[in-house]
Scaffold this motif. Structure first.
Motif, short mmCIF file in Angstrom:
data_model
loop_
_atom_site.label_atom_id
_atom_site.label_comp_id
_atom_site.label_asym_id
_atom_site.label_seq_id
_atom_site.Cartn_x
_atom_site.Cartn_y
_atom_site.Cartn_z
N HIS A 1 119.31 86.42 146.59
CA HIS A 1 120.17 85.88 145.52
C HIS A 1 119.54 84.60 144.99
O HIS A 1 119.29 83.66 145.75
N PHE A 2 119.26 84.54 143.70
CA PHE A 2 118.66 83.37 143.07
C PHE A 2 119.70 82.64 142.22
O PHE A 2 120.50 83.28 141.53
N VAL A 3 119.64 81.32 142.25
CA VAL A 3 120.47 80.49 141.37
C VAL A 3 119.53 79.73 140.44
O VAL A 3 118.67 78.97 140.90
N ILE A 4 119.70 79.93 139.14
CA ILE A 4 118.86 79.29 138.13
C ILE A 4 119.74 78.36 137.29
O ILE A 4 120.73 78.81 136.70
N ALA A 5 119.39 77.09 137.25
CA ALA A 5 120.08 76.14 136.36
C ALA A 5 119.31 76.09 135.05
O ALA A 5 118.08 75.91 135.06
N THR A 6 120.02 76.22 133.94
CA THR A 6 119.31 76.34 132.68
C THR A 6 120.20 75.97 131.50
O THR A 6 121.34 75.51 131.67
N THR A 7 119.67 76.17 130.29
CA THR A 7 120.38 75.88 129.06
C THR A 7 120.99 77.16 128.49
O THR A 7 120.65 78.26 128.92
N ASP A 8 121.87 77.01 127.51
CA ASP A 8 122.46 78.21 126.92
C ASP A 8 121.45 78.97 126.06
O ASP A 8 121.61 80.16 125.81
N PHE A 9 120.36 78.31 125.62
CA PHE A 9 119.30 79.04 124.92
C PHE A 9 118.69 80.08 125.84
O PHE A 9 118.53 81.25 125.47
N PHE A 10 118.35 79.68 127.06
CA PHE A 10 117.79 80.65 128.01
C PHE A 10 118.82 81.72 128.35
O PHE A 10 118.51 82.91 128.36
N GLN B 1 119.24 65.71 140.95
CA GLN B 1 119.12 64.70 141.99
C GLN B 1 119.22 65.27 143.40
O GLN B 1 118.55 64.80 144.31
N ALA B 2 120.07 66.28 143.58
CA ALA B 2 120.30 66.78 144.95
C ALA B 2 120.36 68.30 145.04
O ALA B 2 120.06 68.86 146.09
N GLY B 3 120.76 68.97 143.97
CA GLY B 3 120.96 70.41 144.04
C GLY B 3 119.70 71.18 144.42
O GLY B 3 119.76 72.13 145.21
N LEU B 4 118.57 70.79 143.87
CA LEU B 4 117.31 71.48 144.20
C LEU B 4 116.94 71.24 145.66
O LEU B 4 116.53 72.16 146.36
N GLU B 5 117.07 69.99 146.12
CA GLU B 5 116.70 69.68 147.49
C GLU B 5 117.63 70.35 148.50
O GLU B 5 117.19 70.79 149.57
N VAL C 1 120.47 75.16 144.11
CA VAL C 1 119.79 75.77 142.96
C VAL C 1 118.35 76.03 143.36
O VAL C 1 117.71 75.18 143.98
N ASP C 2 117.84 77.21 143.03
CA ASP C 2 116.46 77.55 143.38
C ASP C 2 115.47 77.02 142.36
O ASP C 2 114.37 76.58 142.73
N LEU C 3 115.84 77.07 141.10
CA LEU C 3 114.89 76.79 140.03
C LEU C 3 115.63 76.28 138.82
O LEU C 3 116.74 76.74 138.52
N VAL C 4 115.03 75.33 138.12
CA VAL C 4 115.57 74.86 136.84
C VAL C 4 114.65 75.34 135.73
O VAL C 4 113.43 75.15 135.80
N VAL C 5 115.24 76.01 134.75
CA VAL C 5 114.51 76.39 133.54
C VAL C 5 115.10 75.53 132.44
O VAL C 5 116.20 75.81 131.96
N GLY C 6 114.39 74.47 132.07
CA GLY C 6 115.00 73.52 131.16
C GLY C 6 114.05 72.95 130.15
O GLY C 6 112.85 73.22 130.19
#
Length: 312
Positions: free
Chosen positions: A99-108, A140-144, A148-153
């Motif tokens: 299961h992957f969690v990706i933090a991103t924008t609404d464009f993506f 600041q903390a979610g990635l560590e 969240v696994d990855l940010v696409v931003g």
């Protein structure tokens, strides 16, 4: 009396080889050591373990009872270390339920994610995804903390901790959007026309992104007239559809909205900056096989998407 604190663990491999081979020359060859070096290592072992370990007899070199007692434990320890040092098993998307969690924008999420997920489904039918917002907490903390696994931003993300792994992912043209019935807007805007028209912009949530458009205008001693700030592109596009305002957004998103709403893409003034996006990971997890696979899938998708867009 020996203890782990002052015992050279490199000698365990020497011990195991000597006791198994029961022959100094063969043991030295297996360990790629000279005979004098191996004899010195045996001397150190005898001193550390307070036992002769291997003695010459009428039947050749023979291990002492203490050496035979130690051998299984030493072999088990060496095997465990060897197993631990083996590279991790390859990630198999065909069987994985990761299961992957990706933090991103609404464009993506709105434009790129649907074809990206459709592309992955045949090869990874049981892999699941969750889309999250890019927030200060995520950076600041979610990635560590692995929330969240990855940010696409966007590239212009501020407030990130040092040391995060960042790489360029995709670049997209920015264009303008206007209502179809807005007769005051032609197919292309000059800079003067651009700053003269009322505009809808996105809210700068949590100060995460500086507006490249505003920075570009400021470099030319210009400023646009923003009449509404909205949380996402869809809400902003709906405002444009029912007003005389324009907005700036990625080209692919403008094309999508033109099929959904009474709006149309309009070419921006010359020099309009592009939207540059990046992949952001925490170095603690960047080498994990599932994340390496996801990163490569995103890079391959961006390459193919850019190619297909250029051919469109």
């Amino acid at each position: 009396m020996s203890s782990l604190r002052n015992f050279d663990l490199n000698l365990l491999r020497v011990f195991e080889t000597l006791i198994v081979e029961r022959h100094v020359t063969r043991a030295a060859e297996r360990l790629h050591l000279s005979q004098p070096a191996l004899s010195h290592a045996l001397k150190r072992l005898r001193e550390a373990l307070d036992d002769p370990l291997l003695l010459r007899t009428e039947n050749g070199m023979q291990p002492t009872p203490r050496a035979l007692e130690l051998l299984p434990s030493v072999q088990q320890a060496l095997a465990l270390v060897q197993e631990s040092l083996e590279p991790p098993a390859p990630f198999d998307p065909a069987t994985s339920r990761h299961h992957f969690v990706i933090a991103t924008t609404d464009f993506f999420e709105e434009v790129l994610y649907p074809p990206f997920l459709a592309r992955l489904r045949p090869q990874a039918p049981n892999v699941t995804f969750e889309i999250a917002l890019i927030t200060d907490e995520v950076l600041q903390a979610g990635l560590e903390r692995r929330q969240v696994d990855l940010v696409v931003g966007p590239e212009a993300v501020t407030g990130m901790p040092r040391g995060l792994v960042r790489e360029t992912w995709m670049s997209e043209d920015l264009v303008c959007l206007a209502a179809r019935g807005n007769a005051g807007i032609e197919e292309r805007l000059s800079l003067a026309q651009f700053i003269d028209h009322p505009q809808v912009a996105l809210s700068d949530i949590s100060g995460l992104q500086h507006s490249k458009v505003d920075a570009w205008l400021a470099s030319q001693h210009c400023q646009r007239r923003v009449i509404s700030r909205n949380l996402n592109y869809m809400a902003a596009a709906r405002v444009v559809a029912s007003s005389d305002a324009i907005m700036v957004l990625p080209r692919q998103m403008a094309r999508m909205f033109a099929k959904m709403l009474p709006v149309r893409p309009v070419e921006p003034p010359p020099g309009m900056p592009r939207l540059d996006m990046q992949l952001i990971q925490h170095p603690l997890y960047a080498k994990e096989r599932p994340l390496e696979w996801l990163r490569q899938q995103l890079l391959d998708f961006a390459h193919d998407f850019d190619t297909s867009s250029a051919l469109a």
